[in-house]
Design a protein around this motif. Structure first.
Motif, PDB file in Angstrom:
ATOM      1  N   GLN A   1       9.145 -10.872  -8.689  1.00 46.23           N
ATOM      2  CA  GLN A   1       9.182 -11.643  -9.929  1.00 46.23           C
ATOM      3  C   GLN A   1       7.782 -11.878 -10.478  1.00 46.23           C
ATOM      4  N   ASP A   2       6.825 -12.102  -9.591  1.00 44.16           N
ATOM      5  CA  ASP A   2       5.465 -12.328 -10.052  1.00 44.16           C
ATOM      6  C   ASP A   2       4.930 -11.104 -10.791  1.00 44.16           C
ATOM      7  N   VAL A   3       5.225  -9.916 -10.284  1.00 45.06           N
ATOM      8  CA  VAL A   3       4.786  -8.680 -10.927  1.00 45.06           C
ATOM      9  C   VAL A   3       5.427  -8.556 -12.306  1.00 45.06           C
ATOM     10  N   LEU A   4       6.719  -8.806 -12.387  1.00 47.75           N
ATOM     11  CA  LEU A   4       7.412  -8.719 -13.677  1.00 47.75           C
ATOM     12  C   LEU A   4       6.902  -9.781 -14.651  1.00 47.75           C
TER      13      LEU A   4
ATOM     14  N   LEU B   1       3.714  -8.559 -16.086  1.00 44.78           N
ATOM     15  CA  LEU B   1       3.965  -7.517 -17.088  1.00 44.78           C
ATOM     16  C   LEU B   1       4.392  -8.122 -18.413  1.00 44.78           C
ATOM     17  N   LYS B   2       5.247  -9.127 -18.358  1.00 41.14           N
ATOM     18  CA  LYS B   2       5.721  -9.767 -19.587  1.00 41.14           C
ATOM     19  C   LYS B   2       4.592 -10.470 -20.334  1.00 41.14           C
TER      20      LYS B   2
ATOM     21  N   ALA C   1       2.694   0.517  -7.094  1.00 40.36           N
ATOM     22  CA  ALA C   1       2.326   1.369  -8.228  1.00 40.36           C
ATOM     23  C   ALA C   1       2.024   0.515  -9.455  1.00 40.36           C
ATOM     24  N   ILE C   2       2.864  -0.463  -9.721  1.00 42.46           N
ATOM     25  CA  ILE C   2       2.668  -1.327 -10.884  1.00 42.46           C
ATOM     26  C   ILE C   2       1.343  -2.073 -10.789  1.00 42.46           C
ATOM     27  N   LEU C   3       1.042  -2.614  -9.622  1.00 42.83           N
ATOM     28  CA  LEU C   3      -0.210  -3.356  -9.468  1.00 42.83           C
ATOM     29  C   LEU C   3      -1.424  -2.464  -9.710  1.00 42.83           C
ATOM     30  N   ARG C   4      -1.399  -1.255  -9.182  1.00 38.48           N
ATOM     31  CA  ARG C   4      -2.520  -0.327  -9.378  1.00 38.48           C
ATOM     32  C   ARG C   4      -2.614   0.113 -10.844  1.00 38.48           C
ATOM     33  N   ILE C   5      -1.478   0.417 -11.448  1.00 39.86           N
ATOM     34  CA  ILE C   5      -1.474   0.837 -12.852  1.00 39.86           C
ATOM     35  C   ILE C   5      -1.971  -0.302 -13.741  1.00 39.86           C
ATOM     36  N   MET C   6      -1.594  -1.541 -13.405  1.00 43.40           N
ATOM     37  CA  MET C   6      -2.055  -2.690 -14.192  1.00 43.40           C
ATOM     38  C   MET C   6      -3.576  -2.804 -14.148  1.00 43.40           C
TER      39      MET C   6
END
Length: 105
Positions: free
Chosen positions: A2-5, A8-9, A49-54
């Protein structure tokens, strides 16, 4: 997750970049695109992947804001496309969400 999402939001980018990335997300292939974007032999789990892409996208956005010569709009769109597709995968709505896993076969 949830923290990652939530992170992103909280991202706010120009409408044209977002619109273009949404179009690209329809043709996103995790195996092909994630390796190209992140490098390496294997694709990491969606959260990693999301954390690295961010991180990479934040750097690219800083280049955009400064008007730096290092800014590449195609790279920025690739990163935003991957973020959208990976977030959809993580939340269960992405193109890879319905594919059987190796343990499901």
């Amino acid at each position: 997750m949830q923290d990652v999402l939530s992170r992103l939001k909280a991202l706010h980018r120009p409408r044209l970049l977002i619109r273009t990335a949404r179009i690209g997300a329809a043709n996103y292939s995790r195996d092909r695109d994630l390796r190209r974007i992140l490098g390496g032999d294997r694709s990491p789990r969606p959260t990693a992947a999301i954390l690295r892409i961010m991180e990479l996208e934040q750097e690219m956005n800083q280049h955009r804001l400064r008007g730096a010569a290092a800014y590449a709009i195609t790279r920025h769109i690739d990163l935003l496309t991957a973020l959208m597709a990976e977030a959809a995968c993580l939340s269960g709505f992405g193109p890879t969400a319905n594919r059987p896993r190796a343990t499901d076969r």
